[in-house]
Motif scaffolding. Sequence first.
Motif, PDB file in Angstrom:
ATOM      1  N   PRO A  43     -54.762  38.048 -60.712  1.00 10.68           N
ATOM      2  CA  PRO A  43     -56.067  38.716 -60.712  1.00 10.68           C
ATOM      3  C   PRO A  43     -55.999  40.058 -59.982  1.00 10.68           C
ATOM      4  CG  PRO A  43     -56.266  36.432 -59.919  1.00 10.68           C
ATOM      5  CD  PRO A  43     -54.815  36.728 -60.044  1.00 10.68           C
ATOM      6  N   GLU A  44     -56.742  40.986 -60.488  1.00 11.38           N
ATOM      7  CA  GLU A  44     -56.752  42.344 -59.944  1.00 11.38           C
ATOM      8  C   GLU A  44     -56.951  42.341 -58.431  1.00 11.38           C
ATOM      9  OE1 GLU A  44     -55.688  45.865 -60.475  1.00 11.38           O
ATOM     10  OE2 GLU A  44     -55.989  44.564 -62.238  1.00 11.38           O
ATOM     11  N   GLY A  45     -57.848  41.496 -57.983  1.00 15.63           N
ATOM     12  CA  GLY A  45     -58.234  41.520 -56.576  1.00 15.63           C
ATOM     13  C   GLY A  45     -57.112  41.233 -55.600  1.00 15.63           C
ATOM     14  N   VAL A  46     -56.097  40.547 -56.041  1.00 16.03           N
ATOM     15  CA  VAL A  46     -55.029  40.199 -55.100  1.00 16.03           C
ATOM     16  C   VAL A  46     -53.709  40.872 -55.465  1.00 16.03           C
ATOM     17  CG1 VAL A  46     -56.090  38.025 -54.422  1.00 16.03           C
ATOM     18  CG2 VAL A  46     -54.474  38.054 -56.326  1.00 16.03           C
ATOM     19  N   ARG A  47     -53.777  41.833 -56.366  1.00 18.64           N
ATOM     20  CA  ARG A  47     -52.552  42.561 -56.696  1.00 18.64           C
ATOM     21  C   ARG A  47     -52.153  43.472 -55.541  1.00 18.64           C
ATOM     22  NH1 ARG A  47     -50.153  43.217 -62.174  1.00 18.64           N
ATOM     23  NH2 ARG A  47     -51.218  41.635 -63.402  1.00 18.64           N
ATOM     24  N   PHE A  48     -50.890  43.599 -55.354  1.00 13.55           N
ATOM     25  CA  PHE A  48     -50.368  44.483 -54.317  1.00 13.55           C
ATOM     26  C   PHE A  48     -49.748  45.675 -55.012  1.00 13.55           C
ATOM     27  CE2 PHE A  48     -46.561  45.668 -51.714  1.00 13.55           C
ATOM     28  CZ  PHE A  48     -47.217  46.100 -50.576  1.00 13.55           C
ATOM     29  N   ASP A  49     -50.232  46.841 -54.720  1.00  9.53           N
ATOM     30  CA  ASP A  49     -49.558  47.982 -55.330  1.00  9.53           C
ATOM     31  C   ASP A  49     -49.040  48.946 -54.282  1.00  9.53           C
ATOM     32  OD1 ASP A  49     -51.896  48.976 -54.500  1.00  9.53           O
ATOM     33  OD2 ASP A  49     -52.588  49.708 -56.447  1.00  9.53           O
ATOM     34  N   GLY A  50     -48.815  48.400 -53.101  1.00 11.44           N
ATOM     35  CA  GLY A  50     -48.239  49.239 -52.041  1.00 11.44           C
ATOM     36  C   GLY A  50     -46.727  49.220 -52.087  1.00 11.44           C
ATOM     37  N   GLN A  51     -46.155  49.702 -51.038  1.00 11.15           N
ATOM     38  CA  GLN A  51     -44.706  49.723 -50.877  1.00 11.15           C
ATOM     39  C   GLN A  51     -44.366  48.963 -49.606  1.00 11.15           C
ATOM     40  OE1 GLN A  51     -42.206  51.505 -52.718  1.00 11.15           O
ATOM     41  NE2 GLN A  51     -43.819  51.649 -54.269  1.00 11.15           N
ATOM     42  N   LEU A  87     -36.386  44.381 -54.961  1.00  9.88           N
ATOM     43  CA  LEU A  87     -37.214  43.185 -54.810  1.00  9.88           C
ATOM     44  C   LEU A  87     -38.230  43.107 -55.954  1.00  9.88           C
ATOM     45  CD1 LEU A  87     -37.708  43.399 -50.937  1.00  9.88           C
ATOM     46  CD2 LEU A  87     -36.359  41.673 -52.156  1.00  9.88           C
ATOM     47  N   LEU A  88     -38.821  44.242 -56.253  1.00 10.23           N
ATOM     48  CA  LEU A  88     -39.788  44.296 -57.342  1.00 10.23           C
ATOM     49  C   LEU A  88     -39.117  43.892 -58.659  1.00 10.23           C
ATOM     50  CD1 LEU A  88     -42.810  45.317 -57.551  1.00 10.23           C
ATOM     51  CD2 LEU A  88     -41.870  47.462 -58.415  1.00 10.23           C
ATOM     52  N   ASP A  89     -37.935  44.375 -58.842  1.00  5.79           N
ATOM     53  CA  ASP A  89     -37.205  44.077 -60.077  1.00  5.79           C
ATOM     54  C   ASP A  89     -36.765  42.620 -60.112  1.00  5.79           C
ATOM     55  OD1 ASP A  89     -35.898  44.964 -62.557  1.00  5.79           O
ATOM     56  OD2 ASP A  89     -34.030  44.561 -61.475  1.00  5.79           O
ATOM     57  N   ALA A  90     -36.391  42.075 -58.959  1.00  8.52           N
ATOM     58  CA  ALA A  90     -35.962  40.670 -58.916  1.00  8.52           C
ATOM     59  C   ALA A  90     -37.067  39.774 -59.459  1.00  8.52           C
ATOM     60  CB  ALA A  90     -35.597  40.270 -57.490  1.00  8.52           C
ATOM     61  N   SER A  91     -38.292  39.984 -59.022  1.00 10.84           N
ATOM     62  CA  SER A  91     -39.344  39.099 -59.520  1.00 10.84           C
ATOM     63  C   SER A  91     -39.668  39.407 -60.980  1.00 10.84           C
ATOM     64  CB  SER A  91     -40.594  39.143 -58.630  1.00 10.84           C
ATOM     65  OG  SER A  91     -41.216  40.386 -58.698  1.00 10.84           O
ATOM     66  N   ALA A  92     -39.585  40.677 -61.354  1.00 11.59           N
ATOM     67  CA  ALA A  92     -39.830  41.003 -62.763  1.00 11.59           C
ATOM     68  C   ALA A  92     -38.842  40.267 -63.656  1.00 11.59           C
ATOM     69  CB  ALA A  92     -39.712  42.512 -62.984  1.00 11.59           C
ATOM     70  N   ARG A 133     -45.620  42.365 -55.957  1.00  9.93           N
ATOM     71  CA  ARG A 133     -46.773  42.379 -56.867  1.00  9.93           C
ATOM     72  C   ARG A 133     -48.000  41.709 -56.276  1.00  9.93           C
ATOM     73  NH1 ARG A 133     -42.539  42.461 -59.863  1.00  9.93           N
ATOM     74  NH2 ARG A 133     -42.445  44.091 -61.440  1.00  9.93           N
ATOM     75  N   ALA A 134     -47.746  40.749 -55.397  1.00 12.77           N
ATOM     76  CA  ALA A 134     -48.870  40.098 -54.723  1.00 12.77           C
ATOM     77  C   ALA A 134     -48.323  39.499 -53.439  1.00 12.77           C
ATOM     78  CB  ALA A 134     -49.481  39.007 -55.604  1.00 12.77           C
ATOM     79  N   ARG A 135     -49.159  39.515 -52.402  1.00 12.58           N
ATOM     80  CA  ARG A 135     -48.687  39.034 -51.109  1.00 12.58           C
ATOM     81  C   ARG A 135     -49.632  37.942 -50.611  1.00 12.58           C
ATOM     82  NH1 ARG A 135     -47.616  44.082 -47.322  1.00 12.58           N
ATOM     83  NH2 ARG A 135     -49.908  44.055 -47.288  1.00 12.58           N
ATOM     84  N   PRO A 136     -49.072  36.858 -50.119  1.00 13.94           N
ATOM     85  CA  PRO A 136     -49.904  35.760 -49.635  1.00 13.94           C
ATOM     86  C   PRO A 136     -50.974  36.249 -48.658  1.00 13.94           C
ATOM     87  CG  PRO A 136     -47.609  35.071 -49.727  1.00 13.94           C
ATOM     88  CD  PRO A 136     -47.625  36.532 -50.063  1.00 13.94           C
ATOM     89  N   GLY A 137     -50.594  37.156 -47.786  1.00 13.19           N
ATOM     90  CA  GLY A 137     -51.569  37.659 -46.819  1.00 13.19           C
ATOM     91  C   GLY A 137     -52.760  38.291 -47.504  1.00 13.19           C
ATOM     92  N   ASP A 138     -52.526  38.989 -48.583  1.00 13.27           N
ATOM     93  CA  ASP A 138     -53.621  39.645 -49.306  1.00 13.27           C
ATOM     94  C   ASP A 138     -54.472  38.645 -50.077  1.00 13.27           C
ATOM     95  OD1 ASP A 138     -52.458  41.953 -48.360  1.00 13.27           O
ATOM     96  OD2 ASP A 138     -51.358  42.357 -50.222  1.00 13.27           O
ATOM     97  N   MET A 139     -53.897  37.486 -50.348  1.00 17.07           N
ATOM     98  CA  MET A 139     -54.645  36.454 -51.084  1.00 17.07           C
ATOM     99  C   MET A 139     -55.526  35.631 -50.162  1.00 17.07           C
ATOM    100  SD  MET A 139     -51.616  34.805 -53.370  1.00 17.07           S
ATOM    101  CE  MET A 139     -50.223  35.793 -53.875  1.00 17.07           C
TER     102      MET A 139
END
Lengths: 473, 473, 442, 442
Positions: C36-44, A343-348, A249-255
């Motif tokens: 926040p929307e800006g840091v959401r990951f919607d990839g695979q 993995l997605l489900d685990a965090s959910a 849902r969110a990745r440290p790298g993207d943050m």
Amino acid sequence: DQARYVENGQYEPLLSEKETTEVDVGGDDSPLPDDLTRDSVELPDLSEPELARHYTRLSQMNWSIDSGPYPLGSCTMKYNPKFTEAVAADPNGSVHPDRSDESIQGNLELLYGLQEYLAEIGGMDAVTLQPPAGAAGEFAGILVAKAYHEANGEDRNEVIIPASAHGTNFASAAMAGYDVVELPSAEDGRVDVEALEAAVGDDTAALMLTNPNTVGLFERDIEHIAETVHDAGGLLYYDGANLNALLGRARPGDMGFDIMHYNVHKTFATPHGGGGPGAGPVGVVDELAEYLPSPRVRERSSGSGYELFDPEQSVGKVHGFQGNWLVLVKAYAYIARLGDEGLLDASAKAVLNANYLGSQVEFDIPYGPYHHEFAATSGEKDAADVAKRMLDYGVHPPTTKWPEMVPEAMLTEPTEIESKKSLDDLAAAFNNAAADDEETLADAPTRTTARRIDQVSAARNPRLSWRALGDDE
Amino acid sequence: DQARYVENGQYEPLLSEKETTEVDVGGDDSPLPDDLTRDSVELPDLSEPELARHYTRLSQMNWSIDSGPYPLGSCTMKYNPKFTEAVAADPNGSVHPDRSDESIQGNLELLYGLQEYLAEIGGMDAVTLQPPAGAAGEFAGILVAKAYHEANGEDRNEVIIPASAHGTNFASAAMAGYDVVELPSAEDGRVDVEALEAAVGDDTAALMLTNPNTVGLFERDIEHIAETVHDAGGLLYYDGANLNALLGRARPGDMGFDIMHYNVHKTFATPHGGGGPGAGPVGVVDELAEYLPSPRVRERSSGSGYELFDPEQSVGKVHGFQGNWLVLVKAYAYIARLGDEGLLDASAKAVLNANYLGSQVEFDIPYGPYHHEFAATSGEKDAADVAKRMLDYGVHPPTTKWPEMVPEAMLTEPTEIESKKSLDDLAAAFNNAAADDEETLADAPTRTTARRIDQVSAARNPRLSWRALGDDE
Amino acid sequence: MTRERGSPYAPHADAEAAAMLDAIGVDDEEALFDIPEGVRFDGQFGIDSRSEQALRRELSALLAKNDDLTEFMGRGHYDHYVPSLVDNLSQRAEFLTSYTQYQPEITQGFLQALFEYQSMLVDLTGLPVANCSMYDSATALAEAARLADRVRQASGSVVLVPEFLRSGKRGVLDNYLAGTEMTVETYPMDDGNVDFEALSDRVDDETAMVYAENPTVRGTIEEHLGDIGTLASENDTLFCLGTDLVALALLEEPASVGADVVVGEAGVLGLPTAYGMGLGLFATREEYLRQVPGRLVGISEDADDKRAYTLTLQTREQHIRRERATSNICTNQAWVALRAAIHLAWLGPSGLVDLAEDCVRDATDLAERLDELVGLQAPVHDRHHFREFVVHTDQPAAAIAGDLETEGYAVHVVGEHLLQVCITDANAHEADALVAAFEEVL
Amino acid sequence: MTRERGSPYAPHADAEAAAMLDAIGVDDEEALFDIPEGVRFDGQFGIDSRSEQALRRELSALLAKNDDLTEFMGRGHYDHYVPSLVDNLSQRAEFLTSYTQYQPEITQGFLQALFEYQSMLVDLTGLPVANCSMYDSATALAEAARLADRVRQASGSVVLVPEFLRSGKRGVLDNYLAGTEMTVETYPMDDGNVDFEALSDRVDDETAMVYAENPTVRGTIEEHLGDIGTLASENDTLFCLGTDLVALALLEEPASVGADVVVGEAGVLGLPTAYGMGLGLFATREEYLRQVPGRLVGISEDADDKRAYTLTLQTREQHIRRERATSNICTNQAWVALRAAIHLAWLGPSGLVDLAEDCVRDATDLAERLDELVGLQAPVHDRHHFREFVVHTDQPAAAIAGDLETEGYAVHVVGEHLLQVCITDANAHEADALVAAFEEVL
């Protein structure tokens, strides 16, 4: 759960109290001259059946994730899939670390695969698997930051850490030689952005952060925080202890984090073994890849097979060899078992469970919205006493009295593996303890192997081996 | 030994009480037409972590040899060496029983080796490994006797069995179609030789005997007994349940026995698994070899390799395939681990332990000199009550109220694996229980998972599946 | 738990999850995420889920890509036969799947096992304090140097280490000292042992710690330990001795030679070859107790006055003392320590001493046999050896090692004309075959 | 326990043994043996003791002599993937090393597990009574016939079994009935199913029991079960149905087709291929409860009025009733039943049905693919199949099987021109390779 027939005031005698033998060493039959040997060795001397009983008994006096809920906040005590043990026990993977690359392509391919998985999951560009624990990962990560700054000719001597961070953050930064700047929390439980802005500067080597933080809150201002630190020339370090909240849902790298470690014994379900071994791989963005510990694994330029290589400006070693191989194998197996959807489900489900449990617990939870864990407060009651009483209700209590921003904190992380029924039991344990009177709490636990243990006298009069036991014991 | 927080009057809920699902079977996606399928299946439906906890909890509510002393007379509960499990788990041995001999030379060589070991240990000439348990071995052995007599044109319809023999002897003989002639014990606890002489005759197919007998006494007149039976044209069958007393010191074959079975889950330390699987190989003298169940293993006439073969006048099958392979592997490993000296020592220490324990127990032991086991009597006290009270002292009690020749019998077999300390604890449990008053005994056990269980109502109102539970339970 | 997809280890049936969401008062799980929307990951990630069965098959095939070589390797990572008892008991879920013992009332079992581990280290080293694990021998050495930094009386800031030191150990040591004033310098070796004269010349006021190994990384047994202890003591510097759990049973007792800290590899027992995974042993004098890194289990009493065990002196540790902690270590190698303790107890004192003596005998014998081959001289060092030794090769060592690999054997190349060969109970039965392979390739 | 020789599992140190002898009042252990001179053995067995390590190596090498073939074999012994959970939990010493539950107060765990096993059999068969194990499907069938002997209303003494019956099953049946008045006769099959018309003609007053299998030993799914049930009921004869734990999940429910006894293989779950080792399942109607062979676990209450489990109706058993017992069975397959129960619970209802459906799909697919090859016709029987099917070969079947073995595959030869091939989740991933191997050898 058999009759506990306690003899001589001991729940189970020590090995040394069962039987020891002192055997002479050296002498005529010895392959060494006496001046190179010791005189004798005294050790426990028991048969295999006696040992089997001793350790079986000890195990029965030990709580585990297979015993019941283990909701230690920030510890992410998940179920450890049994098949990963079978995979780790594969004798083909049992090789010496000095073997030639060519002869251990299996190990290298697995490690490469794990580097890739972790990079993808964290949004990082390069990963080292060497650190043997989370704290070792922090230390390695901070060494990378230091090497980076030094390579850029910058002399930065401060690492900024929120007051609510894990103790290892402080210790790891200090071990790397940094001064620690502690950042207070804002009223909402998150980073005090103004305080951060005031704290960053030319001395800032890095900000260490976990997200969600240690009361389960997502740092909503993370983009601004990252910008602030980067603008000051610092790096952003992500403590992976709470990664289970965000998978997919969110990745440290993207943050905006530049460096992170992963606690595979948390997020990726490798067994904690009563304190370890774990593994603390470190991921970094491209710019920092050349500083990672050595060696790492890469595909051969020929395109077939894998090889170890030393990153160009590597910080060197944080483990004598390549880390905790057996743990890494289990982490790989877990990730591959779950795949994206798992993995997605685990965090959910981890977040669902924490929120459901939170909704059922009668203690106040000052901060929210929380994700995979929440910090309740036991209010007037001593959190440690409440925890001891929870033992009597057949569950392991949460982490108590930490983080300090919540008075009498009970930091609770059920993880995704608990069922609704199990969470209801856990909530009942909280609520029953909350309803018990002070005397009952102070007297707790009463249904456990040992009653309340005196910690103070243990520290005041340290007896750390069986040699320290007097004859009267 | 954690807090037992008992809910709803159950120590641990049933799988069915945790969660079940009824799934539809058949329909459009089914690979079968609906008239060949059932409509639905309802079964427990739990996740792996829930199952791990369920069975871990159940295991903790179960006594085992790794929990402590398990001195069940005539059961020979020894320690089960852990390495034998690793050997049995070898995937190379995991083959289908219909594989060609040529392709499973490993299995065949091991089985052949075990046949040879057992023949040597029992003083027998030929061995079958097929019977999957001791009683199955008895049955196979009696079938051999029957086939032998029939081949000789003899119509013998009686099997003589001492009153103190194991219940399986009677049942096995009856299953093979024999009338059972029960032989009373002499005053000294041994076979009443005069009664035997009176009992044998043209109808005698066999005498079944265990030696030492079920109160641990060696049948001193065994040579005369054998002669008596043989003279009447009967055969001598040895029940191997007590073989652990004699390893390397006396062999059934040398005593005149013609047929015997081995309880590998007793004498050769394969784990009893809460009731099985075991294995009950049968050894016979040369003259009977051709009647053994089929197939057996032999060396190829070429001298290299092994093959299965059907004994010429084989009684056929007592198991659908070749018996309990995994158990046989463990037995082989145990015998090979001990070797001659280990086996000799095992029986020496088994007899030493029984005699030492007997010397420390305050109950009367009417018969002796005993070997690996003794039958104490609890006298005025109910042996079953004493046994229940012993549970409170942290040990498993002996076999009670059997054999009937000893009133309020407590048939005790500590085996060689107990240390002096362990035997002292066991003696203390006997003696403490002996000193407790009637009320305490009747109320026992109090320190166990479950309190005294009502056996009568269980049999009067049989509830044998969770479907039999009412809604109120 | 009839669910179509997702984690196989999350038990929620769809209806159960719905009831929980309802209790919380949200519509779906996504509503619980405050991102926040800006840091959401919607990839695979692109990671395919595999069944347990498929994965076991896949990983078995993957690891089978390793060449099946018989290893005669050591140099800090050793293989001894691990009895089945160790696997069986350590795999019990109550041990394997438990956390650190923060609630001692329900973790007495593991605490006692760790206390027993500490106690056996005390028995073997003669030093009264042992912690319940470091990551490996390299980090244990590095922690020892940091302890020296904290306890040093004099102004010394130099750590002296032998010329022969595995690079991995040196690398870790350098990193652990990077945040201190300490520096690392080497002293020379003399025919595989400490060059004591040279070392004596090097030790002075500036010396904070002297590190020596027994056996050394070249397999030699060190003959100057008592002298080094005296030298260190006379110079108010710490003597840190590196060794391992098997060697301890036979070689000079650390306390008797004046060692202040003992570090080394305890994973030589309990762990088979595990690609370098280890268990750092750490023992020291009572006076340094409050400067010890890592976890300590101590004895106390419970409310029923019964003996009980607990983690103790936790104020040394990171979760309490934070940046002033003795170390940042938190997760350690507790389970490996449990395994080592079971293995140690299984061997018993006689078994352990026998095992250690065989490490001398087998190495001596094998060196002699290789020495008889034309083109090899072994051992290179005229010392007693433990487990391993260096071999001089007339031909280039790397070529010989490569050819041996083709024959199915792995040894170390430690110089242009130097191989290193290690023999233990785990490979001793292959010694004949190794000698034959050497004959083949020479 | 420092002792030079003897059993490694006897703990006595020499001094300890001496103290014990002293307490007894004899000089040595030999004095305790009351064995007449004439029958004393003073020879040697000639068995060398080996260390655990040496023995593991030796037996590993021994079993490696088996050819490593991929098996497509069944015919009563099947391989399904057994999850690690089963090994892990069943290996717990409290289960593995316990005895029969004669003291229920300290064996609640195993009793409950067996009760749950019984219950799942009840769920699957629809019959209200299931015991907690027979040795294997052959002995279960034989015990069913003996039960028929005990409960038969009419004078009938004939047990009718299908023409296609594994010889091992038939052999056991014959032996178990040798002590009774019962005789065994066969009835014909029609294209892999029961020839119902022929069977109808055979059933009469003399018939004590009719036995049919679903699936049959040739892998066909039986289509006449309901008719057989009716036929049996109309003739006051018992209908015994042979099946297995996986097939039960998908095929017609035994109770619904009038089965009086269900026997078969329960070791298809929980046990991997184990050279024929099995687990006999046995379920029947309530009215035959007191004639059931083997162990039964029932519910009771303890002195605290809590639900508790216990072995029950033991008066049926040999240790009480002796020669009038329902069976001589004592040691059974309890631990295998535990494993089967864990495996079953791990699969859950959906997983079990999926597994069973794949047994149909995979067999159908593989038969089709083999049918496409020149020289093979499959399946021979025009029926639905479960796991396995018979293949007609133009060339001699034995030669083809031999060639397949060379290629690394094992199948059954069941006739001069008939092979039998079995596919499950354990070998389905090798189906392509098998087809290729067939192409190679044809």
